[in-house]
Design a protein around this motif. Structure first.
Motif, PDB file in Angstrom:
ATOM      1  N   ARG A 159      66.482  58.658 -58.711  1.00  0.00           N
ATOM      2  CA  ARG A 159      67.542  59.352 -59.455  1.00  0.00           C
ATOM      3  C   ARG A 159      68.654  58.411 -59.912  1.00  0.00           C
ATOM      4  NH1 ARG A 159      66.952  62.883 -54.915  1.00  0.00           N
ATOM      5  NH2 ARG A 159      68.908  62.134 -53.970  1.00  0.00           N
ATOM      6  N   LEU A 160      68.713  57.209 -59.356  1.00  0.00           N
ATOM      7  CA  LEU A 160      69.879  56.346 -59.563  1.00  0.00           C
ATOM      8  C   LEU A 160      69.702  55.463 -60.799  1.00  0.00           C
ATOM      9  CD1 LEU A 160      70.432  55.377 -55.816  1.00  0.00           C
ATOM     10  CD2 LEU A 160      71.440  57.290 -57.102  1.00  0.00           C
ATOM     11  N   HIS A 161      69.613  56.089 -61.966  1.00  0.00           N
ATOM     12  CA  HIS A 161      69.343  55.365 -63.210  1.00  0.00           C
ATOM     13  C   HIS A 161      70.456  54.353 -63.508  1.00  0.00           C
ATOM     14  CE1 HIS A 161      66.135  58.209 -63.813  1.00  0.00           C
ATOM     15  NE2 HIS A 161      66.985  59.221 -63.770  1.00  0.00           N
ATOM     16  N   GLY A 162      70.045  53.122 -63.768  1.00  0.00           N
ATOM     17  CA  GLY A 162      70.990  52.071 -64.089  1.00  0.00           C
ATOM     18  C   GLY A 162      71.563  51.349 -62.884  1.00  0.00           C
ATOM     19  N   TRP A 163      71.203  51.784 -61.684  1.00  0.00           N
ATOM     20  CA  TRP A 163      71.705  51.149 -60.466  1.00  0.00           C
ATOM     21  C   TRP A 163      70.812  49.978 -60.063  1.00  0.00           C
ATOM     22  CZ3 TRP A 163      74.106  54.440 -56.020  1.00  0.00           C
ATOM     23  CH2 TRP A 163      75.049  55.324 -56.551  1.00  0.00           C
TER      24      TRP A 163
ATOM     25  N   CYS B 157      60.601  41.690 -41.643  1.00  0.00           N
ATOM     26  CA  CYS B 157      61.171  42.617 -42.631  1.00  0.00           C
ATOM     27  C   CYS B 157      60.926  42.103 -44.042  1.00  0.00           C
ATOM     28  CB  CYS B 157      62.683  42.761 -42.425  1.00  0.00           C
ATOM     29  SG  CYS B 157      63.169  43.512 -40.879  1.00  0.00           S
ATOM     30  N   GLN B 158      61.055  43.009 -44.989  1.00  0.00           N
ATOM     31  CA  GLN B 158      61.054  42.634 -46.401  1.00  0.00           C
ATOM     32  C   GLN B 158      62.320  43.176 -47.044  1.00  0.00           C
ATOM     33  OE1 GLN B 158      57.164  44.051 -47.922  1.00  0.00           O
ATOM     34  NE2 GLN B 158      56.717  41.890 -48.283  1.00  0.00           N
ATOM     35  N   LEU B 159      62.985  42.317 -47.795  1.00  0.00           N
ATOM     36  CA  LEU B 159      64.115  42.734 -48.617  1.00  0.00           C
ATOM     37  C   LEU B 159      63.591  42.907 -50.029  1.00  0.00           C
ATOM     38  CD1 LEU B 159      67.119  43.254 -49.225  1.00  0.00           C
ATOM     39  CD2 LEU B 159      67.383  40.779 -49.510  1.00  0.00           C
ATOM     40  N   ALA B 160      63.565  44.144 -50.512  1.00  0.00           N
ATOM     41  CA  ALA B 160      63.086  44.446 -51.865  1.00  0.00           C
ATOM     42  C   ALA B 160      64.266  44.841 -52.740  1.00  0.00           C
ATOM     43  CB  ALA B 160      62.062  45.572 -51.824  1.00  0.00           C
ATOM     44  N   VAL B 161      64.327  44.248 -53.935  1.00  0.00           N
ATOM     45  CA  VAL B 161      65.441  44.483 -54.858  1.00  0.00           C
ATOM     46  C   VAL B 161      64.894  45.144 -56.123  1.00  0.00           C
ATOM     47  CG1 VAL B 161      67.362  43.438 -56.080  1.00  0.00           C
ATOM     48  CG2 VAL B 161      66.573  42.428 -53.926  1.00  0.00           C
ATOM     49  N   TYR B 162      65.526  46.236 -56.535  1.00  0.00           N
ATOM     50  CA  TYR B 162      65.059  47.029 -57.675  1.00  0.00           C
ATOM     51  C   TYR B 162      66.161  47.197 -58.710  1.00  0.00           C
ATOM     52  CZ  TYR B 162      61.598  48.546 -54.175  1.00  0.00           C
ATOM     53  OH  TYR B 162      60.635  48.578 -53.207  1.00  0.00           O
ATOM     54  N   GLU B 163      65.781  47.185 -59.970  1.00  0.00           N
ATOM     55  CA  GLU B 163      66.626  47.654 -61.061  1.00  0.00           C
ATOM     56  C   GLU B 163      66.059  49.000 -61.494  1.00  0.00           C
ATOM     57  OE1 GLU B 163      69.320  46.874 -62.631  1.00  0.00           O
ATOM     58  OE2 GLU B 163      69.797  44.897 -61.791  1.00  0.00           O
ATOM     59  N   VAL B 164      66.813  50.054 -61.289  1.00  0.00           N
ATOM     60  CA  VAL B 164      66.306  51.390 -61.580  1.00  0.00           C
ATOM     61  C   VAL B 164      66.495  51.675 -63.067  1.00  0.00           C
ATOM     62  CG1 VAL B 164      66.416  53.833 -60.982  1.00  0.00           C
ATOM     63  CG2 VAL B 164      66.972  52.094 -59.255  1.00  0.00           C
ATOM     64  N   PRO B 165      65.414  51.947 -63.805  1.00  0.00           N
ATOM     65  CA  PRO B 165      65.531  52.171 -65.255  1.00  0.00           C
ATOM     66  C   PRO B 165      66.230  53.500 -65.563  1.00  0.00           C
ATOM     67  CG  PRO B 165      63.281  52.583 -64.516  1.00  0.00           C
ATOM     68  CD  PRO B 165      64.017  52.010 -63.340  1.00  0.00           C
TER      69      PRO B 165
ATOM     70  N   ASN C  22      58.554  54.264 -55.737  1.00  0.00           N
ATOM     71  CA  ASN C  22      57.569  54.122 -56.815  1.00  0.00           C
ATOM     72  C   ASN C  22      58.130  53.338 -57.994  1.00  0.00           C
ATOM     73  OD1 ASN C  22      55.499  55.631 -55.483  1.00  0.00           O
ATOM     74  ND2 ASN C  22      56.643  57.499 -55.980  1.00  0.00           N
ATOM     75  N   LEU C  23      58.615  52.149 -57.690  1.00  0.00           N
ATOM     76  CA  LEU C  23      59.109  51.229 -58.705  1.00  0.00           C
ATOM     77  C   LEU C  23      58.655  49.826 -58.350  1.00  0.00           C
ATOM     78  CD1 LEU C  23      62.852  52.355 -59.036  1.00  0.00           C
ATOM     79  CD2 LEU C  23      61.095  52.651 -60.778  1.00  0.00           C
ATOM     80  N   PRO C  24      58.392  48.979 -59.355  1.00  0.00           N
ATOM     81  CA  PRO C  24      58.072  47.584 -59.046  1.00  0.00           C
ATOM     82  C   PRO C  24      59.347  46.828 -58.664  1.00  0.00           C
ATOM     83  CG  PRO C  24      58.101  47.916 -61.416  1.00  0.00           C
ATOM     84  CD  PRO C  24      58.297  49.264 -60.801  1.00  0.00           C
TER      85      PRO C  24
END
Length: 372
Positions: free
Chosen positions: A328-332, A364-372, A348-350
């Motif tokens: 839901r966090l578009h642009g975040w 651990c894994q640190l995963a960083v996303y740009e939410v479209p 469900n984002l790359p």
């Protein structure tokens, strides 16, 4: 003046971030190394590193490096080191060692040989020796012995540097402050974008973010570092250290963007508020479930370390809620430190980036996303 060699230890996976931090802090001849980052400078530079590094776990001073192919040659090399510059019989000691398998020796035995060398050197100089104190020594010595070469270090830190001095309570398995600082740097937070942690717990990530943005030295709350208990820490050294602390306070702006934490546990929020106040910060906290997290107004940066190791059914439900919330966090921009693979499978984002880290003994894994 001869430059001393220092080594700042790092949690696995954070070495590049620590190298960048030490370079930004102005330390000389910083270079990338597995397990930690070396630099060169004066003794006062080592003191400053203890005050200013956010990511480093310990700051070590190289006392000497020499060839050693047997326990006896290891002992003889350690015996010749200038212990009297930093240690008198009035100070207590502890020793530890890392021994590469190429040497075929037990680390505890090597640590004992290091202790023998220290006290025998003292007997030669003073006819007295230091007591061994395992829990709270005045001076900690560490040996690294690999492939016929030994390096002996003195630990300037004393207590590990994640013990900032502001935390009043942590709750169950709190994220270490040094790892929280590493997560923020690796995730690419710019110290300007408003930050939110929707599962803030005792607020390690939020407090470290505010201190970093406000250029507040992380070691400023420490009453005493290890080196302040050494034999060479005289009145002049105390004056210099007082001036260093004063310079750190002068550089601090205390300014930070809006930083918000939420959690469903009121006790966790109470601990978070206490810790933030102890660090001199005014942060926003509220009790809120993940399902109510919405993208309100401007772009924000979400960072969190979801709990794991809870009951499987509850864990899966939590990770599903987190995945739905991020969608839901578009642009975040969102950074998730996941101690369970199931956590990231529900997003469900790359990911833009993934870093393999260790939170204590947990992979651990640190995963960083740009939410479209």
């Amino acid at each position: 003046m001869q430059k001393l060699e220092f080594y700042v230890t790092a949690a696995p996976g954070t070495e590049e971030a620590l190298r960048d931090e030490l370079s930004e802090l102005g330390f000389a001849q910083v270079r990338l190394n597995r397990g930690g980052i070396p630099f060169f400078g004066s003794l006062e530079d080592g003191w400053r590193a203890c005050l200013e590094t956010r990511l480093g776990q310990r700051v070590m001073l190289l006392l000497g490096r020499y060839a050693a192919n047997s326990p006896q040659s290891f002992y003889e090399g350690a015996l010749k080191l200038p212990w009297q510059l930093y240690l008198s019989p009035a100070q207590s000691i502890s020793t530890a060692a890392y021994v590469h398998e190429s040497q075929g020796e037990n680390p505890n035995f090597v640590a004992l040989k290091l202790k023998d060398a220290i006290v025998d050197s003292q007997r030669q100089h003073w006819s007295e020796r230091s007591d061994v104190e395992r829990q709270n020594p005045d001076l900690r010595a560490f040996a690294y012995w690999s492939r016929g070469k030994a390096s002996v270090y003195l630990d300037l830190s004393g207590e590990p540097l994640f013990k900032r001095g502001y935390r009043l309570s942590g709750g169950q398995a709190p994220l270490k402050e040094t790892m929280a600082a590493a997560v923020l740097r690796l995730a690419g937070w710019d110290r300007k974008t408003p930050l939110i942690d929707p599962m803030c717990g005792s607020a390690s990530l939020l407090i470290e973010a505010a201190l970093w943005a406000g250029n507040v030295a992380p070691g400023i709350w420490r009453q005493r570092f290890g080196f302040e208990r050494w034999a060479n820490f005289d009145e002049l050294a105390q004056e210099k250290m007082s001036a260093l602390r004063g310079a750190c306070r002068h550089k601090s702006s205390g300014q930070h963007p809006r930083i918000t934490g939420s959690d469903i546990d009121p006790e966790a929020l109470k601990r978070a508020q206490e810790n933030a106040r102890s660090a001199g910060l005014r942060l926003s906290f509220r009790q809120m479930p993940l399902r109510e997290l919405q993208p309100e107004g401007q772009r924000r940066f979400l960072v969190c370390n979801p709990p794991y190791g809870v009951r499987l059914e509850a864990e899966n439900r939590l990770f599903q809620e987190l995945g739905s919330a991020i969608q839901r966090l578009h642009g975040w921009r969102c950074a998730i430190l996941a101690g369970s693979p199931a956590c990231l499978r529900n997003i469900n984002l790359p990911p833009e980036k993934i870093f393999n880290l260790k939170n204590g003994s947990i992979d651990c894994q640190l995963a960083v996303y740009e939410v479209p």
